[in-house]
Write a protein that holds these residues in place. Structure first.
Motif, short mmCIF file in Angstrom:
data_model
loop_
_atom_site.label_atom_id
_atom_site.label_comp_id
_atom_site.label_asym_id
_atom_site.label_seq_id
_atom_site.Cartn_x
_atom_site.Cartn_y
_atom_site.Cartn_z
N ASP A 96 32.34 43.81 42.31
CA ASP A 96 32.30 43.68 40.85
C ASP A 96 33.58 44.14 40.16
O ASP A 96 33.67 44.12 38.95
N GLY A 97 34.58 44.53 40.94
CA GLY A 97 35.82 44.96 40.31
C GLY A 97 36.60 43.80 39.70
O GLY A 97 37.41 43.99 38.82
N GLN A 98 36.38 42.60 40.19
CA GLN A 98 37.04 41.41 39.65
C GLN A 98 36.10 40.25 39.93
O GLN A 98 35.21 40.38 40.76
N PRO A 99 36.27 39.14 39.24
CA PRO A 99 35.39 38.01 39.54
C PRO A 99 35.52 37.64 41.01
O PRO A 99 36.57 37.23 41.47
N PHE A 100 34.47 37.87 41.74
CA PHE A 100 34.51 37.58 43.17
C PHE A 100 33.10 37.29 43.59
O PHE A 100 32.19 38.05 43.34
#
Ligand SMILES: [Ca+2]
Ligand SMILES: [Ca+2]
Ligand SMILES: [Ca+2]
Length: 349
Positions: A262-266
């Motif tokens: 959830d740290g970046q769109p993944f």
């Protein structure tokens, strides 16, 4: 208040502790302390044993950590380890190797006579190392704990079980099945030697369409898909290498794994059929991911139909991209000064 029996019991425990600490250590069964880098990262271990003439101290690193320098002090009293106001300066230690250049092990052999030590002497050992490596952020990423001990080679563990480290939630599926109500907390299913299937690494792996009642239960085909996750301590803007291994369950057609960072769109999905397989078929995936805050949720979810059979997962790892330089110490007791250096005690046999 302690009666005589209480004191007798304490004395007995003391004798037992002495007896166990004096247990014979050999090269094959050494005394082992963790080698902790930067106070809390497990970078390997320090192994100590003796033969009739010599004390042996060996450093070993794990998980992408490497040795650049080691410094070792051994004495028959804590006061005889070099210290400034209770802080041990490794440069002043009597034994040192300063050109290790990234070795994964390093050994010292010291004559017991030089230490003034013989059988039953208690030694104080300060084992320091300069190491470089990448911190592993995931705990129990190989699903090696808790250890499965059932004859069936698989078992279920409640979310929150000591050592499991993953939070587990049921995903999708009905709350009632076969006259039973879905148990809480949710379970993670771990396999060791179930059906003689091969782990990706170590001895165990996880199945993400789990089970309500375990190997001795009567329910089959119950909806037991799970989401498992860990909140990782990350640094905003830092880049990490995320890797994991996925296999379809042999014989099961419908295995769909969702991976979320959830740290970046993944958002990564893997699906494969296990029909026709007699063993696991692992594929390792590696992604470069970026954290956007000090906490990042890494999760794995079974998206296939919830029926107790689904995706297999192993070898989950999140490593910092940049190597860190750290001081490391053989983990034991704290030195008295304002520092986090530690020393080990070892009884000569
Ligand atoms: Ca494993
Ligand atoms: Ca069941
Ligand atoms: Ca399923």
């Amino acid at each position: 208040m302690l009666g005589k029996k209480g004191f007798a019991a304490i004395a007995a425990v003391g004798i037992l502790l002495l007896a166990s600490s004096a247990r014979a250590h050999t090269e094959d069964v050494p005394f082992v302390a963790d080698l902790l880098a930067g106070r809390h990262m497990d970078a390997g271990e320090v192994r100590v044993w003796n033969d009739g003439d010599n004390l042996h101290v060996e450093y070993r690193t794990i998980g992408g950590w490497h040795l650049y320098e080691t410094h070792l002090a051994v004495a028959t009293s804590l006061a005889d380890i070099p210290q400034r106001k209770g802080n041990p300066p490794p440069g002043r230690f009597a034994y040192k190797h300063e050109d290790l250049d990234g070795a994964s092990s390093d050994s010292y052999v010291i004559e017991l006579a030089d230490l003034g030590a013989d059988a039953d002497t208690l030694l104080y050992i300060a084992a320091h190392a300069e190491v470089r490596g990448r911190e592993e952020l995931v705990q129990n990423g190989g699903f090696e704990a808790p250890v499965v001990t059932t004859p069936e080679g698989w078992d279920i563990f409640d979310s929150g079980t000591a050592g499991l480290c993953w939070i587990v939630q049921w995903y999708d599926g009905a709350r009632n099945y076969g006259g039973e109500t879905r148990p809480e907390p949710a379970h993670l299913e771990l396999h060791s030697e179930a059906n003689n299937w091969t782990p990706y690494e170590g001895d165990q792996y996880a199945e993400l369409d789990a089970d309500w009642d375990g190997p001795s239960g009567a329910l089959t085909g119950e909806p037991a898909s799970v989401e498992i996750y860990q909140d990782l301590q990350t640094e905003a803007g830092a880049v990490y290498t995320l890797s994991y291994a996925f296999s379809p369950r042999p014989g099961n057609a419908d295995n769909v794994l969702l991976v979320e960072w959830d740290g970046q769109p993944f958002n990564q999905q893997h699906s494969a059929s296990g029909v026709g397989l007699s063993d696991t078929s692992w594929t390792e995936f590696t992604h470069t991911v970026t954290a956007t805050s000090s906490s990042t949720c890494l999760s794995f979810t079974e998206l296939g139909s919830a029926d107790s059979l689904g995706s297999l997962l192993d070898g989950v790892s999140v490593l910092g991209v940049e190597e860190q330089e750290e001081s490391a110490w053989g983990d034991g007791y704290d030195f008295p000064g304002k520092n986090w250096a530690t020393y080990i005690t070892y009884t000569v046999q």
